[in-house]
Structures are given as structure tokens and as C-alpha cells.
Write a protein that holds these residues in place. Sequence first.
Motif, PDB file in Angstrom:
ATOM      1  N   SER A  48      28.591  67.298  31.333  1.00  0.00           N
ATOM      2  CA  SER A  48      29.260  66.587  30.490  1.00  0.00           C
ATOM      3  C   SER A  48      28.996  65.686  31.523  1.00  0.00           C
ATOM      4  O   SER A  48      29.183  65.248  33.121  1.00  0.00           O
ATOM      5  CB  SER A  48      31.306  66.531  30.991  1.00  0.00           C
ATOM      6  N   LEU A  49      29.056  63.861  31.562  1.00  0.00           N
ATOM      7  CA  LEU A  49      28.986  63.231  32.734  1.00  0.00           C
ATOM      8  C   LEU A  49      29.968  62.456  33.340  1.00  0.00           C
ATOM      9  O   LEU A  49      30.037  61.698  33.893  1.00  0.00           O
ATOM     10  CB  LEU A  49      28.160  62.348  32.392  1.00  0.00           C
ATOM     11  N   ASP A  50      31.618  63.415  32.758  1.00  0.00           N
ATOM     12  CA  ASP A  50      32.667  62.807  33.572  1.00  0.00           C
ATOM     13  C   ASP A  50      32.820  62.913  35.124  1.00  0.00           C
ATOM     14  O   ASP A  50      32.488  64.205  36.214  1.00  0.00           O
ATOM     15  CB  ASP A  50      33.480  63.757  33.179  1.00  0.00           C
ATOM     16  N   ASP A  56      32.402  69.280  39.994  1.00  0.00           N
ATOM     17  CA  ASP A  56      32.908  70.399  39.815  1.00  0.00           C
ATOM     18  C   ASP A  56      31.279  71.136  39.497  1.00  0.00           C
ATOM     19  O   ASP A  56      30.865  72.531  40.522  1.00  0.00           O
ATOM     20  CB  ASP A  56      34.070  71.103  38.704  1.00  0.00           C
ATOM     21  N   LYS A  57      30.565  71.236  39.153  1.00  0.00           N
ATOM     22  CA  LYS A  57      29.363  72.365  38.759  1.00  0.00           C
ATOM     23  C   LYS A  57      27.945  71.757  40.165  1.00  0.00           C
ATOM     24  O   LYS A  57      27.986  72.622  40.354  1.00  0.00           O
ATOM     25  CB  LYS A  57      28.721  70.972  37.332  1.00  0.00           C
ATOM     26  N   VAL A  58      28.391  70.677  40.418  1.00  0.00           N
ATOM     27  CA  VAL A  58      26.634  70.292  41.623  1.00  0.00           C
ATOM     28  C   VAL A  58      28.090  70.824  42.726  1.00  0.00           C
ATOM     29  O   VAL A  58      27.034  71.609  43.622  1.00  0.00           O
ATOM     30  CB  VAL A  58      26.852  68.865  41.622  1.00  0.00           C
ATOM     31  N   CYS A  67      18.543  64.513  35.552  1.00  0.00           N
ATOM     32  CA  CYS A  67      19.230  63.372  36.181  1.00  0.00           C
ATOM     33  C   CYS A  67      20.344  62.374  36.296  1.00  0.00           C
ATOM     34  O   CYS A  67      20.511  61.517  36.829  1.00  0.00           O
ATOM     35  CB  CYS A  67      17.672  62.049  35.613  1.00  0.00           C
ATOM     36  N   TYR A  68      20.665  62.215  34.691  1.00  0.00           N
ATOM     37  CA  TYR A  68      22.309  61.697  34.782  1.00  0.00           C
ATOM     38  C   TYR A  68      22.929  62.437  35.702  1.00  0.00           C
ATOM     39  O   TYR A  68      23.998  61.928  35.657  1.00  0.00           O
ATOM     40  CB  TYR A  68      22.353  62.102  33.087  1.00  0.00           C
ATOM     41  N   LEU A 173      28.418  55.924  31.705  1.00  0.00           N
ATOM     42  CA  LEU A 173      28.834  55.783  30.260  1.00  0.00           C
ATOM     43  C   LEU A 173      27.288  55.951  29.731  1.00  0.00           C
ATOM     44  O   LEU A 173      27.896  55.887  28.562  1.00  0.00           O
ATOM     45  CB  LEU A 173      30.089  55.815  30.354  1.00  0.00           C
ATOM     46  N   ASP A 174      27.131  54.949  30.217  1.00  0.00           N
ATOM     47  CA  ASP A 174      25.656  53.821  29.268  1.00  0.00           C
ATOM     48  C   ASP A 174      24.999  54.769  28.635  1.00  0.00           C
ATOM     49  O   ASP A 174      23.825  55.425  27.652  1.00  0.00           O
ATOM     50  CB  ASP A 174      25.158  52.927  29.869  1.00  0.00           C
ATOM     51  N   PHE A 175      24.875  55.854  29.397  1.00  0.00           N
ATOM     52  CA  PHE A 175      23.775  57.529  29.671  1.00  0.00           C
ATOM     53  C   PHE A 175      24.550  58.369  28.666  1.00  0.00           C
ATOM     54  O   PHE A 175      23.474  58.636  28.559  1.00  0.00           O
ATOM     55  CB  PHE A 175      23.232  57.327  30.824  1.00  0.00           C
ATOM     56  N   GLU A 176      25.000  58.384  28.801  1.00  0.00           N
ATOM     57  CA  GLU A 176      26.172  59.476  27.702  1.00  0.00           C
ATOM     58  C   GLU A 176      25.585  59.864  25.902  1.00  0.00           C
ATOM     59  O   GLU A 176      24.783  60.718  25.906  1.00  0.00           O
ATOM     60  CB  GLU A 176      27.229  59.017  27.363  1.00  0.00           C
ATOM     61  N   PRO A 177      25.318  59.073  25.602  1.00  0.00           N
ATOM     62  CA  PRO A 177      23.986  59.106  23.680  1.00  0.00           C
ATOM     63  C   PRO A 177      22.842  59.953  24.149  1.00  0.00           C
ATOM     64  O   PRO A 177      22.110  60.693  23.543  1.00  0.00           O
ATOM     65  CB  PRO A 177      24.078  58.065  23.596  1.00  0.00           C
ATOM     66  N   ALA A 178      22.278  58.770  25.307  1.00  0.00           N
ATOM     67  CA  ALA A 178      20.776  59.550  25.972  1.00  0.00           C
ATOM     68  C   ALA A 178      20.676  61.613  26.525  1.00  0.00           C
ATOM     69  O   ALA A 178      19.905  62.078  25.602  1.00  0.00           O
ATOM     70  CB  ALA A 178      20.128  58.984  27.265  1.00  0.00           C
ATOM     71  N   CYS A 179      21.898  61.346  27.039  1.00  0.00           N
ATOM     72  CA  CYS A 179      22.126  62.577  28.173  1.00  0.00           C
ATOM     73  C   CYS A 179      22.406  64.001  26.393  1.00  0.00           C
ATOM     74  O   CYS A 179      21.999  64.909  26.519  1.00  0.00           O
ATOM     75  CB  CYS A 179      23.168  62.808  28.649  1.00  0.00           C
TER      76      CYS A 179
END
Length: 252
Positions: A48-50, A56-58, A67-68, A173-179
Motif C-alpha cells: 500500500s502507498l497510503d 507503519d511498515k518502514v 522505490c515507491y 497516488l500517480d504511482f499506484e498503478p505502476a506499484c
Amino acid sequence: MDVTAYLDRIGLPRPATPDDDSLRALSWAHQAAVPFENLSIHLGEPISLDPADLFDKVVRRRRGGFCYELNGLFALLLADLGHAVDRVASRVHRGEGRFGPLFDHLALIVDGRWVVDVGFGRHSSYPLRLDSRDEQVDPGGRFRVIEADGGDLDIYRDGEPQYRIERRPRDLLDFEPACWWQQTWPGSHFRTGPVCSRLDGDDRITLSGRRLIRGSGGASTETVLDSDEAVLAAYRTHFGIELDRVPEPPGS
């Protein structure tokens, strides 16, 4: 953003001012503490990129990311510390003069003067001057920023192109599809095997599958880990990552 917790994660106090020296220190410390890794793909964890999920993850779970995730979250930290940050879409070089699709990679332009990247794996330890076309010597190699068509910029390391930056600012948010595509497309190189890597002084330490690779003075040594217990111990000892099972490529 809990800036204090994030800075504790990378082992730095809060900078007094958002200047070039503190940016250099933040870039190096982040890459030394937070590994570049694609383990979520090989553990069946959705990415998730939220911003809350990235934090929380990092920070809380003391993981890394690609990268994302890493540049996406680092941009928020830098902004909270007073830097001007643009997320920019990039095309990764794929050999023979070919570049991948836009949004293949997320890099950062900071304060209008620096290319900053804590999410490309083996790369520069410190920010690269955006406006210099001279060779920039870094522990990670010899870098150049070169003009490309349409106002884009090519980043070279040791004479080889790495990726092409589009200067237009983008939203995370623009990177979500590529992620999502990088996680799910069968041809994605992120799906071929687990990798985890971080700066270790001026060199790197990397766990690629079951191969533990240490760099030292331009040379490297490789050790094959012959048991699941040894692999899990390597993640814990060298990267601070606690796992209950060994990551495996999807479908294996």
C-alpha cells in the motif's frame, strides 16, 4: 508523520535547519538503516502507498521497501523537515539504449537542486547535483546528470545509464498503478526472487535469495546460506527484519 520516530529509525537527531549538509546526512543514514527490499511480494503481502501504511511498515515494523515506498515516505519526512520536494516519474534503463515505461521508478528532486534517491538499490550514497553536468564522485560510483530529449534528465553511473527522469512533479497516488503492476505482472523483475540490500559503510550488504553478498573496497564476497534458519538469521542480523518464514517467489 511522527518525525521523531522516523528519525530514530534512521539514527539521526532532528536537523537544526533544512540545509544541504543535513540532506546529505539524511540520505546516507536512510540507506544504511532502511533496506531496499521486495520481500512483501514474496511473502504474499499487498503493498500500500497510503502514507499511514508506509509509516507503519518502514518505521513501526522496521521493514524496508522498493522505490515507491522508500522514496514516497522519505519525501514526506523531508517536507516535514522544511525541504521542498517533488516526486518525479522515471524510466529505468533496460539495456541497448532502451528505457522502460514512465512510472517505472519514483525519484525525488529536492530544493530544486538535488536528485535524491533512497529507493533504487545500488545507487549514490548522497544526493546528486541537478544542475551539474560534471562527474560527481560518490562512494556508490561516478555519476553524471545528462540532458535528454524533452527536458528530461538521464542519470549515469560509471558510464552506464541508470534511469531517465521526467521533471514534472507527481503525486504519490500517480504511482499506484505502476506499484500494483510491479507486484503482479509475471514479467516483473521484482517477482523473480527476494532481495534485501542496504548501505554498509561505503559498500553494501545484500541478501539475494540465499546468497549473502558483502562489498568491501570494490570487491565482494559471497556466502550461500544452506538452511532456512540461516536465511532468517541473516535477515534479522544484517537488516533488522524479523520473519517467520523464508520469502519465496510467487508460485514457487
